[in-house]
Design a protein around this motif. Structure first.
Motif, PDB file in Angstrom:
ATOM      1  N   LEU A   1       0.861  -1.184   0.000  1.00 17.24           N
ATOM      2  CA  LEU A   1       0.000   0.000   0.000  1.00 17.24           C
ATOM      3  C   LEU A   1       0.890   1.223   0.000  1.00 17.24           C
ATOM      4  O   LEU A   1       1.781   1.352   0.849  1.00 17.24           O
ATOM      5  CB  LEU A   1      -0.902   0.015   1.239  1.00 17.24           C
ATOM      6  CG  LEU A   1      -2.197  -0.782   1.178  1.00 17.24           C
ATOM      7  CD1 LEU A   1      -2.896  -0.737   2.522  1.00 17.24           C
ATOM      8  CD2 LEU A   1      -3.106  -0.262   0.101  1.00 17.24           C
ATOM      9  N   GLY A   2       0.671   2.119  -0.945  1.00 20.59           N
ATOM     10  CA  GLY A   2       1.493   3.310  -1.049  1.00 20.59           C
ATOM     11  C   GLY A   2       1.239   4.295   0.072  1.00 20.59           C
ATOM     12  O   GLY A   2       0.173   4.302   0.695  1.00 20.59           O
ATOM     13  N   ARG A   3       2.216   5.137   0.291  1.00 22.42           N
ATOM     14  CA  ARG A   3       2.086   6.159   1.328  1.00 22.42           C
ATOM     15  C   ARG A   3       0.880   7.058   1.052  1.00 22.42           C
ATOM     16  O   ARG A   3       0.124   7.378   1.973  1.00 22.42           O
ATOM     17  CB  ARG A   3       3.371   6.993   1.379  1.00 22.42           C
ATOM     18  CG  ARG A   3       3.266   8.186   2.299  1.00 22.42           C
ATOM     19  CD  ARG A   3       4.576   8.922   2.424  1.00 22.42           C
ATOM     20  NE  ARG A   3       4.400  10.151   3.189  1.00 22.42           N
ATOM     21  CZ  ARG A   3       5.362  10.775   3.830  1.00 22.42           C
ATOM     22  NH1 ARG A   3       6.589  10.297   3.804  1.00 22.42           N
ATOM     23  NH2 ARG A   3       5.132  11.875   4.511  1.00 22.42           N
TER      24      ARG A   3
ATOM     25  N   GLU B   1       9.025  -7.010  12.476  1.00 23.79           N
ATOM     26  CA  GLU B   1       9.052  -7.754  11.210  1.00 23.79           C
ATOM     27  C   GLU B   1       7.666  -7.874  10.572  1.00 23.79           C
ATOM     28  O   GLU B   1       7.547  -8.287   9.415  1.00 23.79           O
ATOM     29  CB  GLU B   1       9.621  -9.154  11.454  1.00 23.79           C
ATOM     30  CG  GLU B   1       8.695 -10.120  12.169  1.00 23.79           C
ATOM     31  CD  GLU B   1       8.566  -9.866  13.667  1.00 23.79           C
ATOM     32  OE1 GLU B   1       7.753 -10.550  14.320  1.00 23.79           O
ATOM     33  OE2 GLU B   1       9.275  -8.978  14.191  1.00 23.79           O
ATOM     34  N   ARG B   2       6.606  -7.500  11.310  1.00 19.39           N
ATOM     35  CA  ARG B   2       5.248  -7.707  10.796  1.00 19.39           C
ATOM     36  C   ARG B   2       4.889  -6.733   9.672  1.00 19.39           C
ATOM     37  O   ARG B   2       4.117  -7.078   8.774  1.00 19.39           O
ATOM     38  CB  ARG B   2       4.226  -7.567  11.920  1.00 19.39           C
ATOM     39  CG  ARG B   2       4.379  -8.549  13.056  1.00 19.39           C
ATOM     40  CD  ARG B   2       4.222  -9.987  12.600  1.00 19.39           C
ATOM     41  NE  ARG B   2       4.279 -10.895  13.708  1.00 19.39           N
ATOM     42  CZ  ARG B   2       3.215 -11.379  14.329  1.00 19.39           C
ATOM     43  NH1 ARG B   2       2.015 -11.049  13.945  1.00 19.39           N
ATOM     44  NH2 ARG B   2       3.367 -12.220  15.331  1.00 19.39           N
ATOM     45  N   ILE B   3       5.377  -5.503   9.773  1.00 23.22           N
ATOM     46  CA  ILE B   3       5.079  -4.500   8.734  1.00 23.22           C
ATOM     47  C   ILE B   3       6.367  -4.219   7.973  1.00 23.22           C
ATOM     48  O   ILE B   3       7.328  -3.710   8.541  1.00 23.22           O
ATOM     49  CB  ILE B   3       4.503  -3.215   9.344  1.00 23.22           C
ATOM     50  CG1 ILE B   3       3.216  -3.515  10.104  1.00 23.22           C
ATOM     51  CG2 ILE B   3       4.236  -2.183   8.246  1.00 23.22           C
ATOM     52  CD1 ILE B   3       2.619  -2.305  10.803  1.00 23.22           C
ATOM     53  N   GLN B   4       6.364  -4.571   6.705  1.00 19.98           N
ATOM     54  CA  GLN B   4       7.560  -4.445   5.883  1.00 19.98           C
ATOM     55  C   GLN B   4       7.510  -3.170   5.045  1.00 19.98           C
ATOM     56  O   GLN B   4       6.452  -2.792   4.537  1.00 19.98           O
ATOM     57  CB  GLN B   4       7.694  -5.656   4.955  1.00 19.98           C
ATOM     58  CG  GLN B   4       7.784  -6.973   5.685  1.00 19.98           C
ATOM     59  CD  GLN B   4       7.716  -8.158   4.756  1.00 19.98           C
ATOM     60  OE1 GLN B   4       7.232  -8.060   3.624  1.00 19.98           O
ATOM     61  NE2 GLN B   4       8.199  -9.315   5.215  1.00 19.98           N
ATOM     62  N   THR B   5       8.649  -2.516   4.909  1.00 17.94           N
ATOM     63  CA  THR B   5       8.765  -1.376   4.012  1.00 17.94           C
ATOM     64  C   THR B   5       9.134  -1.892   2.623  1.00 17.94           C
ATOM     65  O   THR B   5      10.090  -2.662   2.473  1.00 17.94           O
ATOM     66  CB  THR B   5       9.858  -0.402   4.495  1.00 17.94           C
ATOM     67  OG1 THR B   5       9.492   0.085   5.790  1.00 17.94           O
ATOM     68  CG2 THR B   5       9.991   0.778   3.539  1.00 17.94           C
ATOM     69  N   VAL B   6       8.374  -1.515   1.622  1.00 14.31           N
ATOM     70  CA  VAL B   6       8.653  -1.897   0.242  1.00 14.31           C
ATOM     71  C   VAL B   6       9.203  -0.677  -0.455  1.00 14.31           C
ATOM     72  O   VAL B   6       8.485   0.298  -0.704  1.00 14.31           O
ATOM     73  CB  VAL B   6       7.376  -2.404  -0.467  1.00 14.31           C
ATOM     74  CG1 VAL B   6       7.712  -2.884  -1.882  1.00 14.31           C
ATOM     75  CG2 VAL B   6       6.728  -3.518   0.331  1.00 14.31           C
ATOM     76  N   ARG B   7      10.484  -0.692  -0.750  1.00 12.78           N
ATOM     77  CA  ARG B   7      11.168   0.489  -1.258  1.00 12.78           C
ATOM     78  C   ARG B   7      10.493   1.010  -2.529  1.00 12.78           C
ATOM     79  O   ARG B   7      10.275   0.278  -3.484  1.00 12.78           O
ATOM     80  CB  ARG B   7      12.634   0.160  -1.556  1.00 12.78           C
ATOM     81  CG  ARG B   7      13.480   1.400  -1.885  1.00 12.78           C
ATOM     82  CD  ARG B   7      14.936   1.015  -2.064  1.00 12.78           C
ATOM     83  NE  ARG B   7      15.493   0.458  -0.830  1.00 12.78           N
ATOM     84  CZ  ARG B   7      15.963   1.198   0.152  1.00 12.78           C
ATOM     85  NH1 ARG B   7      15.924   2.511   0.064  1.00 12.78           N
ATOM     86  NH2 ARG B   7      16.468   0.627   1.241  1.00 12.78           N
ATOM     87  N   GLY B   8      10.162   2.281  -2.504  1.00 12.45           N
ATOM     88  CA  GLY B   8       9.540   2.933  -3.654  1.00 12.45           C
ATOM     89  C   GLY B   8       8.063   2.677  -3.793  1.00 12.45           C
ATOM     90  O   GLY B   8       7.421   3.248  -4.679  1.00 12.45           O
ATOM     91  N   LEU B   9       7.497   1.820  -2.950  1.00 10.63           N
ATOM     92  CA  LEU B   9       6.071   1.475  -3.064  1.00 10.63           C
ATOM     93  C   LEU B   9       5.280   1.842  -1.816  1.00 10.63           C
ATOM     94  O   LEU B   9       4.214   2.440  -1.922  1.00 10.63           O
ATOM     95  CB  LEU B   9       5.907  -0.021  -3.362  1.00 10.63           C
ATOM     96  CG  LEU B   9       6.431  -0.509  -4.718  1.00 10.63           C
ATOM     97  CD1 LEU B   9       6.276  -2.012  -4.840  1.00 10.63           C
ATOM     98  CD2 LEU B   9       5.672   0.185  -5.845  1.00 10.63           C
ATOM     99  N   GLY B  10       5.784   1.475  -0.643  1.00  9.20           N
ATOM    100  CA  GLY B  10       5.043   1.785   0.587  1.00  9.20           C
ATOM    101  C   GLY B  10       5.267   0.726   1.633  1.00  9.20           C
ATOM    102  O   GLY B  10       6.418   0.378   1.941  1.00  9.20           O
TER     103      GLY B  10
END
Length: 218
Positions: free
Chosen positions: A169-171, A204-213
């Motif tokens: 999900l994007g910012r 570890e439950r919420i992952q940052t997806v670089r460039g996506l959210g």
């Protein structure tokens, strides 16, 4: 849940917005049909509450435009008289439900939750991923058997992530879900909420997806 209210009666519109905000929902409000025509093209909402009698364009015209444009956002109609011809036409044109004025706020909220979960393929108010569970109706979340103490904004972020576990999900999507057109209180408010949620769920439950959210790990 982010809700668009299209209602030209200022007293009713303010009452709807105030009541739903107190229940933890994000509200945006329009008062005329012309503005509403293109609202779903410019932004994303979970549910729309649409009055049939509007200045500029009628609610039926707005609904027809949305459905012919391929917009499938659930629409709940506001009508002054139960069973009137316009309400039946609206349902036949693609409206998903209706409520009769004056509106019982608890009934309205329950109907909006039903439309929202149907749109996402959920049979009830419960969302889950692994040992994380959330009840939209009672607005409670658990980690295993432990109740989580979440702010309204933290709950909204977790709800959005649980609707799409494993998907990014994007910012901008998350901020719109949280704050609507009013915008957030600070530029880093979403990062702060994510940080707090990680502290309560596990980093570890919420992952940052670089460039996506962000996404919820499955």
């Amino acid at each position: 849940m982010r809700i668009l209210i299209v209602e030209d009666d200022e007293i009713l519109g303010e009452g709807l917005c105030e009541g739903l905000r107190l229940s933890g929902y994000t509200l945006d409000w329009l008062t005329d049909g012309n503005s509403a025509m293109h609202a779903l093209e410019a932004d994303s909402f979970d549910v729309v509450v649409l009055d049939l009698t509007l200045p500029g364009r009628t609610g039926l015209e707005v609904l027809m435009h949305w459905r012919r444009s391929g917009r499938r956002t659930p629409v709940l109609i506001l009508t002054a008289r139960e069973g009137n011809a316009d309400c039946i036409r609206a349902l036949n044109m693609g409206a998903d439900d209706y409520v009769v004025k004056p509106i019982d706020s608890e009934v309205l909220e329950a109907r909006l939750r039903v439309l929202h979960r149907r749109a996402h393929g959920h049979a009830d108010n419960t969302l889950s991923c692994g040992d994380i569970r959330l009840d939209r109706g009672d607005r409670i979340a658990w980690l295993a058997d432990r109740t989580l103490n979440l702010s309204a904004y933290e709950f909204a972020v977790l709800e959005a992530l649980l609707e799409r576990p494993g998907r990014s999900l994007g910012r901008e999507q998350l901020e719109a879900r949280l704050y609507g057109w009013e915008g957030g209180p600070e530029s880093n408010s979403l990062q702060v909420l994510i940080h707090k949620l990680r502290g309560k769920l596990g980093a570890e439950r919420i992952q940052t997806v670089r460039g996506l959210g962000y996404r919820l790990a499955t």
